[in-house]
Write a protein that holds these residues in place. Structure first.
Motif, PDB file in Angstrom:
ATOM      1  N   LYS A  84      90.456  23.692  35.135  1.00 34.53           N
ATOM      2  CA  LYS A  84      90.600  22.288  34.778  1.00 34.53           C
ATOM      3  C   LYS A  84      89.242  21.618  34.691  1.00 34.53           C
ATOM      4  N   GLN A  85      89.150  20.699  33.751  1.00 38.86           N
ATOM      5  CA  GLN A  85      87.939  19.902  33.643  1.00 38.86           C
ATOM      6  C   GLN A  85      87.785  19.039  34.889  1.00 38.86           C
ATOM      7  N   PRO A  86      86.564  18.807  35.345  1.00 43.73           N
ATOM      8  CA  PRO A  86      86.357  17.945  36.505  1.00 43.73           C
ATOM      9  C   PRO A  86      86.719  16.500  36.207  1.00 43.73           C
ATOM     10  N   THR A  87      86.968  15.765  37.260  1.00 41.88           N
ATOM     11  CA  THR A  87      87.324  14.356  37.152  1.00 41.88           C
ATOM     12  C   THR A  87      86.061  13.519  36.995  1.00 41.88           C
ATOM     13  N   LYS A  88      86.119  12.490  36.174  1.00 42.77           N
ATOM     14  CA  LYS A  88      84.979  11.577  36.039  1.00 42.77           C
ATOM     15  C   LYS A  88      84.814  10.745  37.308  1.00 42.77           C
ATOM     16  N   THR A 128      81.396  18.538  54.172  1.00 40.27           N
ATOM     17  CA  THR A 128      81.494  17.192  54.754  1.00 40.27           C
ATOM     18  C   THR A 128      82.239  16.190  53.888  1.00 40.27           C
ATOM     19  N   HIS A 129      82.271  16.370  52.582  1.00 43.00           N
ATOM     20  CA  HIS A 129      82.905  15.392  51.695  1.00 43.00           C
ATOM     21  C   HIS A 129      83.768  16.102  50.639  1.00 43.00           C
ATOM     22  N   PRO A 130      84.847  16.740  51.051  1.00 43.71           N
ATOM     23  CA  PRO A 130      85.661  17.481  50.082  1.00 43.71           C
ATOM     24  C   PRO A 130      86.297  16.592  49.018  1.00 43.71           C
ATOM     25  N   HIS A 131      86.307  15.272  49.259  1.00 40.92           N
ATOM     26  CA  HIS A 131      86.922  14.394  48.252  1.00 40.92           C
ATOM     27  C   HIS A 131      86.113  14.349  46.954  1.00 40.92           C
ATOM     28  N   VAL A 132      84.849  14.835  46.972  1.00 41.81           N
ATOM     29  CA  VAL A 132      84.061  14.834  45.744  1.00 41.81           C
ATOM     30  C   VAL A 132      84.197  16.142  44.967  1.00 41.81           C
ATOM     31  N   LEU A 133      84.862  17.153  45.539  1.00 48.00           N
ATOM     32  CA  LEU A 133      84.950  18.450  44.869  1.00 48.00           C
ATOM     33  C   LEU A 133      85.613  18.373  43.495  1.00 48.00           C
ATOM     34  N   PRO A 134      86.655  17.555  43.294  1.00 44.03           N
ATOM     35  CA  PRO A 134      87.223  17.477  41.933  1.00 44.03           C
ATOM     36  C   PRO A 134      86.253  16.945  40.892  1.00 44.03           C
ATOM     37  N   HIS A 135      85.158  16.314  41.336  1.00 41.07           N
ATOM     38  CA  HIS A 135      84.183  15.749  40.405  1.00 41.07           C
ATOM     39  C   HIS A 135      83.096  16.743  40.013  1.00 41.07           C
TER      40      HIS A 135
END
Length: 582
Positions: free
Chosen positions: A207-211, A228-235
């Motif tokens: 999947k393409q990463p999220t903007k 430490t910041h897994p919430h940025v992995l989709p980006h």
């Protein structure tokens, strides 16, 4: 260790935390109680044991633990050093290639000796560091490195089997491919959103990463995000770094063309950053991924050494690096003619791009130039942030409409501000209260910046300032007559970095022309059509789709070390036994 960093942690590494999983495995056994003991009064007068074996912590261990924040410079590293390079070269006679001339079939000799084919890739930041150290041009520095690794006056002159590196390639070649694919990834995300795929039909979709899409070529930043910041992995961009892509290209092509196993090819990368050792240790960057097997794979990059360690490599063989010839060697022809011209192109002008591109590969700059080339009359405007390592870029049309908004964030202090903005909001537990989360202050428009792309690098100033670069206080520099004997301060450090940057961006006139000069789609000196044609050819000769060759994945690193009551007790026990504590 706390995820909050201090202003002192502005380099490409952060020291490991106390809660390391490896020492937990080496706790001394408790003394067994005797049967006659009723009540016992003891005094803590015993000295800590001194005969315990040292804990051997490898880079793979660091990647599997979240006790540390990013890198392994301060960790006991038993592998990936200049000593390992020499040990490998002296392990057995190297494989020999016969018939390696254009139009002739290549055969491999010495297969029964246990030897390997040795290849090396060199980063432009390393060449710039060497150039500034010895007062030569970046191209001459590249020739000196090649002479050290492959030449008659280099490391093979004092080697047991006189082994050397058959090919020394420039990672800028893989960087060109990463720039083209990276710009394409962002363009697709603007048009199709995050559901499109980089893969061909019948393959596993990526999947393409999220903007906003964030660069993924800096391993210190990636390791920090995963732990430490897994919430940025989709980006994160799914592209491999130039180091990883070059490793994949070399091992897939050589193994297919020569009919040998990937473990008979040994690849060392010379980089400006210690964190690149962590990247090479990732399980996602092995032949198990592009071969599609479930077994433990062979690394695409077997070893990484830094610019400093390159000088240590020369010193270990008693070679005066400054006396190495500054002329190119007559190289061995690469087994594939088309990839030979791709890996070893004629020198071209603006080798490392414009100064505005920065010293970290120019990902953002190339994207901006690609975007502007598609909109007639569009212009680029930049705005500096709170410091020089934060810059916003906006592409506007002739009517003033904003077409694209991007940014550059260098250094961990600035990176933390970015990840806070990307943190998703959470519903409040209080009835009727506003959602809570980063940047969710009263009146804030959004918690997430409206960037389409952000170039993120761990080192302030970019990759020429990497932790593995030669510094002003290094013996190779401090011994020069023009250098003051006094301990260099901040001013001297900045002046030295300016010299490295000057070498990195230096322009040299070339009589030769690049192989793609007949094309008319140049963007910052790179022909996207030529790069794509070459990548398609690479797919064809290896039989592996580009999705497995050029893209990778990232994952959250979860560990309960030091986070549970049981874990805390073990960590406190470790700290007490070594005389420390919290």
């Amino acid at each position: 260790m706390s995820a909050i960093l201090s202003a002192d942690d502005l380099n490409d590494f952060i020291s490991p935390g106390v809660a390391c999983i490896k020492p937990v495995e080496t706790l001394p056994a408790t003394k067994p109680a005797t049967e006659n003991d009723g009540f016992e009064v003891s005094f803590n007068t015993d000295l800590p044991p001194t005969d315990l074996p040292p804990a051997q912590i490898s880079l793979t261990d660091c990647l599997a633990c979240s006790g540390c924040v990013t890198s392994a410079e301060a960790v006991l590293v038993s592998l990936q050093s200049h000593a390992e390079v020499l040990q490998e070269l002296d392990s057995a006679p190297a494989l020999r290639l016969r018939g390696n001339t254009p139009g002739k079939e290549i055969s491999v000799e010495n297969l029964d000796t246990g030897g390997r084919i040795y290849v090396a890739s060199v980063s432009p930041q390393t060449r710039a560091s060497i150039a500034a150290t010895f007062g030569v041009t970046e191209r001459e520095a590249g020739h000196m490195i090649e002479q050290l690794l492959s030449g008659p006056k280099g490391i093979k002159n004092r080697a047991i089997y006189r082994n050397s590196f058959q090919w020394v390639v420039d990672t800028n070649i893989a960087r060109d491919a990463c720039l083209v694919l990276g710009a394409e990834e962002v363009m697709e995300s603007l048009i199709d959103g995050p559901i499109s795929s980089n893969e061909t039909e019948g393959s596993t979709a990526i999947k393409q990463p999220t903007k906003p899409i964030l660069t993924s070529s800096c391993p210190g930043w990636i390791c920090y995000a995963e732990k430490t910041h897994p919430h940025v992995l989709p980006h994160l961009s799914r592209l491999k770094s130039p180091q990883a892509l070059m490793g994949t290209l070399l091992k897939t092509t050589l193994s297919r063309k020569l009919g040998i196993s990937p473990d008979r090819i040994w690849h060392v990368a010379i980089m400006p950053c210690f964190d690149k050792k962590l990247e090479a240790s990732r399980e996602e960057l092995t032949d198990a991924v592009w071969e599609g097997t479930s077994t433990r794979g062979v690394r695409d990059v077997d070893c990484v050494i830094t610019s400093k360690e390159l000088l240590m490599l020369a010193d270990s063989r008693r070679i005066d690096f400054s006396t190495l010839p500054r002329i190119p060697l007559q190289r061995i022809v690469f087994p594939d003619e088309k990839l030979d011209s791709f890996l070893f192109p004629a020198p071209r002008r603006h080798h490392n791009g414009e100064t505005a591109a920065g010293s970290s590969g120019g990902y953002l700059y190339f994207l901006l130039q690609s975007f502007v080339s598609k909109y007639e009359g569009a212009s680029i405007e930049s705005t500096r942030g709170r410091n020089a390592d934060v810059v916003e870029y906006v592409v506007t049309s002739t009517t003033g409409e904003i077409l694209l908004k991007t940014a550059r964030y260098y250094g961990f202090r600035n990176i933390q501000n970015l990840v806070r903005k990307l943190k998703p909001m959470k519903p409040s537990r209080m009835p009727g209260a506003r959602p809570v989360g980063s940047a969710r202050r009263l009146g804030a428009k959004s918690s997430s910046p409206d960037y389409a792309y952000v170039e993120v690098m761990a080192c302030p100033g970019g990759c020429t300032n990497g932790g593995g670069q030669i510094k002003i206080d290094d013996p190779a520099i401090s011994g020069r007559s023009e250098v003051s004997e006094a301990k260099p301060g901040l001013f001297e450090q900045k002046a030295w970095l300016a010299q490295v940057d000057e070498a990195y961006f230096s322009e040299e006139d070339n009589e030769a022309v690049a192989v793609w000069d007949d094309r008319n789609d140049f963007v910052d000196g790179i022909s996207p059509s030529y790069v794509k044609d070459t990548l398609a050819y690479w797919e064809t000769i290896t039989g592996i789709e580009l999705g497995r060759l050029a893209y990778t994945t990232f994952r959250e690193v979860v560990s309960d070390v030091g986070k549970t009551p049981e874990g805390n007790e073990k960590v406190i026990e470790i700290a007490g036994k070594i005389g420390g504590g919290w």
